[in-house]
Motif scaffolding. Structure first.
Motif, PDB file in Angstrom:
ATOM      1  N   ILE A  69       0.937  -1.648   0.011  1.00  0.00           N
ATOM      2  CA  ILE A  69       0.042  -0.041  -0.274  1.00  0.00           C
ATOM      3  C   ILE A  69       0.840   1.201  -0.144  1.00  0.00           C
ATOM      4  CG2 ILE A  69      -1.883   1.342   1.168  1.00  0.00           C
ATOM      5  CD1 ILE A  69      -2.499  -1.788   0.469  1.00  0.00           C
ATOM      6  N   PHE A  70       0.593   2.371  -0.809  1.00  0.00           N
ATOM      7  CA  PHE A  70       1.034   2.606  -1.157  1.00  0.00           C
ATOM      8  C   PHE A  70       0.609   4.670  -0.195  1.00  0.00           C
ATOM      9  CE2 PHE A  70       2.341   7.636  -2.710  1.00  0.00           C
ATOM     10  CZ  PHE A  70       3.690   7.621  -2.646  1.00  0.00           C
ATOM     11  N   VAL A  71       1.343   5.418   0.721  1.00  0.00           N
ATOM     12  CA  VAL A  71       0.173   5.974   2.143  1.00  0.00           C
ATOM     13  C   VAL A  71       0.994   6.932   1.767  1.00  0.00           C
ATOM     14  CG1 VAL A  71       0.072   6.402   4.103  1.00  0.00           C
ATOM     15  CG2 VAL A  71       0.034   4.399   3.281  1.00  0.00           C
ATOM     16  N   ALA A  72       0.700   8.433   1.494  1.00  0.00           N
ATOM     17  CA  ALA A  72       1.184   9.903   1.252  1.00  0.00           C
ATOM     18  C   ALA A  72       0.725  10.537   2.010  1.00  0.00           C
ATOM     19  CB  ALA A  72       0.449  10.410  -0.231  1.00  0.00           C
ATOM     20  N   GLY A  73       2.104  11.132   2.327  1.00  0.00           N
ATOM     21  CA  GLY A  73       2.092  11.619   3.223  1.00  0.00           C
ATOM     22  C   GLY A  73       2.210  10.867   5.087  1.00  0.00           C
ATOM     23  N   ALA A  74       3.192  10.073   4.341  1.00  0.00           N
ATOM     24  CA  ALA A  74       3.509   9.533   5.411  1.00  0.00           C
ATOM     25  C   ALA A  74       4.048   9.160   6.826  1.00  0.00           C
ATOM     26  CB  ALA A  74       4.412   7.836   5.392  1.00  0.00           C
ATOM     27  N   THR A  75       4.464  10.451   7.538  1.00  0.00           N
ATOM     28  CA  THR A  75       5.466  11.376   8.229  1.00  0.00           C
ATOM     29  C   THR A  75       4.473  12.213   9.008  1.00  0.00           C
ATOM     30  OG1 THR A  75       6.703  12.636   6.820  1.00  0.00           O
ATOM     31  CG2 THR A  75       7.593  11.053   7.283  1.00  0.00           C
ATOM     32  N   GLY A  76       3.276  12.947   8.432  1.00  0.00           N
ATOM     33  CA  GLY A  76       2.500  13.728   9.403  1.00  0.00           C
ATOM     34  C   GLY A  76       1.771  12.643  10.282  1.00  0.00           C
ATOM     35  N   ALA A  92       3.046  -4.754   3.352  1.00  0.00           N
ATOM     36  CA  ALA A  92       3.690  -3.939   2.980  1.00  0.00           C
ATOM     37  C   ALA A  92       3.630  -2.766   2.447  1.00  0.00           C
ATOM     38  CB  ALA A  92       4.659  -4.809   2.327  1.00  0.00           C
ATOM     39  N   VAL A  93       4.162  -1.913   3.210  1.00  0.00           N
ATOM     40  CA  VAL A  93       4.234  -0.556   3.413  1.00  0.00           C
ATOM     41  C   VAL A  93       4.839   0.505   2.536  1.00  0.00           C
ATOM     42  CG1 VAL A  93       3.460   1.637   4.050  1.00  0.00           C
ATOM     43  CG2 VAL A  93       2.781   0.255   5.414  1.00  0.00           C
ATOM     44  N   LYS A  94       4.700   0.879   1.425  1.00  0.00           N
ATOM     45  CA  LYS A  94       6.092   2.554   0.836  1.00  0.00           C
ATOM     46  C   LYS A  94       5.507   3.242   1.047  1.00  0.00           C
ATOM     47  CE  LYS A  94       6.921   1.042  -4.112  1.00  0.00           C
ATOM     48  NZ  LYS A  94       6.540   0.889  -5.064  1.00  0.00           N
ATOM     49  N   ALA A  95       6.102   3.683   2.180  1.00  0.00           N
ATOM     50  CA  ALA A  95       6.157   5.398   2.536  1.00  0.00           C
ATOM     51  C   ALA A  95       6.445   6.536   1.467  1.00  0.00           C
ATOM     52  CB  ALA A  95       6.618   4.928   3.473  1.00  0.00           C
ATOM     53  N   GLY A  96       5.259   7.452   1.203  1.00  0.00           N
ATOM     54  CA  GLY A  96       5.669   9.122   0.523  1.00  0.00           C
ATOM     55  C   GLY A  96       5.936   9.335   0.912  1.00  0.00           C
ATOM     56  N   VAL A  97       7.275  10.293   0.959  1.00  0.00           N
ATOM     57  CA  VAL A  97       7.075  11.551   2.292  1.00  0.00           C
ATOM     58  C   VAL A  97       8.048  12.944   1.633  1.00  0.00           C
ATOM     59  CG1 VAL A  97       7.867   9.916   3.737  1.00  0.00           C
ATOM     60  CG2 VAL A  97       9.479  10.008   2.587  1.00  0.00           C
ATOM     61  N   ARG A  98       7.759  13.780   1.352  1.00  0.00           N
ATOM     62  CA  ARG A  98       8.220  15.391   1.071  1.00  0.00           C
ATOM     63  C   ARG A  98       9.873  15.049   1.666  1.00  0.00           C
ATOM     64  NH1 ARG A  98       5.206  20.788   0.989  1.00  0.00           N
ATOM     65  NH2 ARG A  98       4.818  19.981   3.220  1.00  0.00           N
ATOM     66  N   ASP A  99       9.979  14.764   2.531  1.00  0.00           N
ATOM     67  CA  ASP A  99      11.032  15.143   3.875  1.00  0.00           C
ATOM     68  C   ASP A  99      11.340  13.147   3.934  1.00  0.00           C
ATOM     69  OD1 ASP A  99      13.683  15.437   5.247  1.00  0.00           O
ATOM     70  OD2 ASP A  99      12.275  17.591   5.819  1.00  0.00           O
ATOM     71  N   LEU A 100      12.293  13.101   3.385  1.00  0.00           N
ATOM     72  CA  LEU A 100      13.213  11.442   3.553  1.00  0.00           C
ATOM     73  C   LEU A 100      14.384  11.799   5.234  1.00  0.00           C
ATOM     74  CD1 LEU A 100      14.851  11.007   0.199  1.00  0.00           C
ATOM     75  CD2 LEU A 100      12.778   9.465   1.085  1.00  0.00           C
ATOM     76  N   VAL A 121       2.747  15.660  -3.676  1.00  0.00           N
ATOM     77  CA  VAL A 121       1.913  15.684  -4.206  1.00  0.00           C
ATOM     78  C   VAL A 121       1.604  16.459  -4.822  1.00  0.00           C
ATOM     79  CG1 VAL A 121       0.088  14.073  -2.030  1.00  0.00           C
ATOM     80  CG2 VAL A 121       0.609  16.304  -2.463  1.00  0.00           C
ATOM     81  N   THR A 122       2.271  17.990  -5.007  1.00  0.00           N
ATOM     82  CA  THR A 122       2.150  18.981  -5.453  1.00  0.00           C
ATOM     83  C   THR A 122       3.526  18.835  -6.562  1.00  0.00           C
ATOM     84  OG1 THR A 122       3.937  20.548  -4.277  1.00  0.00           O
ATOM     85  CG2 THR A 122       2.235  20.101  -2.735  1.00  0.00           C
ATOM     86  N   GLU A 123       4.251  18.050  -6.928  1.00  0.00           N
ATOM     87  CA  GLU A 123       5.295  18.696  -7.721  1.00  0.00           C
ATOM     88  C   GLU A 123       4.878  17.584  -8.810  1.00  0.00           C
ATOM     89  OE1 GLU A 123       8.425  16.336  -6.181  1.00  0.00           O
ATOM     90  OE2 GLU A 123       9.716  18.568  -4.988  1.00  0.00           O
ATOM     91  N   GLY A 124       3.082  16.816  -9.021  1.00  0.00           N
ATOM     92  CA  GLY A 124       2.753  16.416 -10.263  1.00  0.00           C
ATOM     93  C   GLY A 124       2.599  15.361 -10.582  1.00  0.00           C
ATOM     94  N   SER A 125       2.145  14.560 -11.489  1.00  0.00           N
ATOM     95  CA  SER A 125       1.641  13.115 -11.490  1.00  0.00           C
ATOM     96  C   SER A 125       3.120  12.494 -11.781  1.00  0.00           C
ATOM     97  CB  SER A 125       0.314  12.976 -12.118  1.00  0.00           C
ATOM     98  OG  SER A 125       0.222  12.426 -13.655  1.00  0.00           O
ATOM     99  N   ASN A 159      -3.178  14.517  -8.725  1.00  0.00           N
ATOM    100  CA  ASN A 159      -2.165  14.475  -8.970  1.00  0.00           C
ATOM    101  C   ASN A 159      -1.860  12.908  -8.421  1.00  0.00           C
ATOM    102  OD1 ASN A 159      -1.785  16.512  -9.978  1.00  0.00           O
ATOM    103  ND2 ASN A 159      -0.469  17.562  -8.157  1.00  0.00           N
ATOM    104  N   LEU A 160      -2.528  12.232  -7.560  1.00  0.00           N
ATOM    105  CA  LEU A 160      -2.555  11.404  -7.005  1.00  0.00           C
ATOM    106  C   LEU A 160      -3.055  10.309  -8.099  1.00  0.00           C
ATOM    107  CD1 LEU A 160      -1.785  11.574  -2.861  1.00  0.00           C
ATOM    108  CD2 LEU A 160      -0.329   9.758  -4.446  1.00  0.00           C
ATOM    109  N   VAL A 161      -4.271  10.796  -8.232  1.00  0.00           N
ATOM    110  CA  VAL A 161      -4.957  10.023  -8.785  1.00  0.00           C
ATOM    111  C   VAL A 161      -4.910  10.066 -10.441  1.00  0.00           C
ATOM    112  CG1 VAL A 161      -7.545   9.570  -9.407  1.00  0.00           C
ATOM    113  CG2 VAL A 161      -7.604  10.936  -7.662  1.00  0.00           C
ATOM    114  N   GLU A 162      -4.152  10.942 -10.994  1.00  0.00           N
ATOM    115  CA  GLU A 162      -4.205  10.598 -12.016  1.00  0.00           C
ATOM    116  C   GLU A 162      -2.010   9.863 -11.953  1.00  0.00           C
ATOM    117  OE1 GLU A 162      -5.083  11.450 -15.256  1.00  0.00           O
ATOM    118  OE2 GLU A 162      -6.910  12.358 -14.078  1.00  0.00           O
ATOM    119  N   ALA A 163      -1.654   9.934 -11.379  1.00  0.00           N
ATOM    120  CA  ALA A 163      -0.723   8.927 -10.770  1.00  0.00           C
ATOM    121  C   ALA A 163      -1.206   7.094 -10.977  1.00  0.00           C
ATOM    122  CB  ALA A 163       0.088   8.852  -9.353  1.00  0.00           C
TER     123      ALA A 163
END
Length: 296
Positions: A69-76, A92-100, A121-125, A159-163
């Motif tokens: 499962i891909f989670v956007a905003g995983a460090t929030g 299994a988790v794929k954590a999508g984060v802006r700050d590694l 999510v602000t950088e495009g699909s 953008n996540l939807v388009e991705a």
């Protein structure tokens, strides 16, 4: 003396092996249940030996490849809890984060079922599509509210939807908020509605994102929690249809739980649910909670 039963390497065939010709052939039939760790039910049916027939049933839990499962905003504040609960459920988790760097200190880096990738999510699909990859089966969007000059950042969840479309991912969970449609509910003077829209037009942007997702054709569940509390749960969940709740709070732990359970219950598909918790609310199963919400 009983003839020993020897299982060959072939996964679907068992034979008796001895100095004498084989007396029977056993066939294994696999039945898969839908879960993160699938159960194989092996029904072993024998051929007839004279007038007698032998039937053996064996149940065996076999670990198979985990769903990712891909989670956007995983460090929030909510995203981190969603990641933790997914891992606890065996995903299994794929954590999508802006700050590694932040992710390395916030998320459990020693769990082999957790992968951390850069995703904004602000950088495009296109970049999001690369982050999601071909191995993600669903996406959870838990990007939170951060005051800033980009007033419509929450809307860019599209953008996540388009991705997802590019990757063929057909399951999407969005963490939104009650009162996103406050104007239509007659709650335009509600202090919470005023506050969130003054500082970033958050609710308006989230409503636009919701509408986009609902028209996308992707199997969605939109979760609208009430006021978010960092404390552990103190009551049971109340779940209502969209544009029903205009006040109330809920623990972030329960929001994460609802998001994870939405992935496990088909009753949550193509629905918008609003959730709060109350001490006096009865305990209900998630099948019952999601099943009580009608699609619109």
């Amino acid at each position: 003396m009983a003839t020993p039963l020897i299982l060959r390497n072939c996964p679907t065939l068992c034979t008796l092996n001895s100095n004498q010709p084989p007396l029977r052939t056993l066939t294994l039939t696999k039945h898969f249940s839908v879960s993160t760790t699938k159960t194989w039910s092996h029904s072993i049916n024998s051929t007839k030996m004279g007038k007698s027939e032998i039937t053996e049933e064996a149940e065996e839990n076999v670990s198979v490849k985990q769903k990712k499962i891909f989670v956007a905003g995983a460090t929030g504040s909510s995203g981190k809890r969603i990641v933790e609960q997914l891992l606890a459920k065996g995903f299994a988790v794929k954590a999508g984060v802006r700050d590694l760097d932040k992710a390395k200190t916030t998320l459990s880096k020693d769990n082999p079922s957790l992968q951390i990738v850069k995703a904004d999510v602000t950088e495009g699909s296109a970049k999001l599509s690369e982050a999601i990859g071909d191995d993600s089966e669903a996406v959870v969007c838990a990007t939170g509210f951060q005051p800033g000059w980009d007033l419509f950042a929450p809307w860019k969840a599209i953008n996540l939807v388009e991705a997802c479309r590019k990757r063929g991912v057909n399951r999407f969970i969005l963490i939104s908020s009650i009162l996103v449609n406050g104007a239509a509910m007659g709650q335009i003077l509600n202090p919470a509605y005023i506050f969130l829209n003054v500082f970033g037009l958050t609710l308006i942007a989230k409503l636009q994102a919701e509408q986009y997702i609902r028209k996308s054709g992707i199997n969605y569940t939109i979760i609208r929690p009430g006021g978010l509390r960092n404390e552990p749960p103190t009551g049971n969940i109340i779940m209502e249809t969209e544009d029903t709740l205009y006040e109330g709070t809920i623990s972030r732990d329960q929001v994460a739980e609802v998001a994870v359970e939405a992935l496990l219950h088909p009753e949550s598909s193509y629905k918008v649910v609003e959730i709060i918790s109350r001490v006096d609310a009865p305990k209900r199963s998630y099948e019952d909670l999601f099943g009580s919400i009608k699609q619109r």
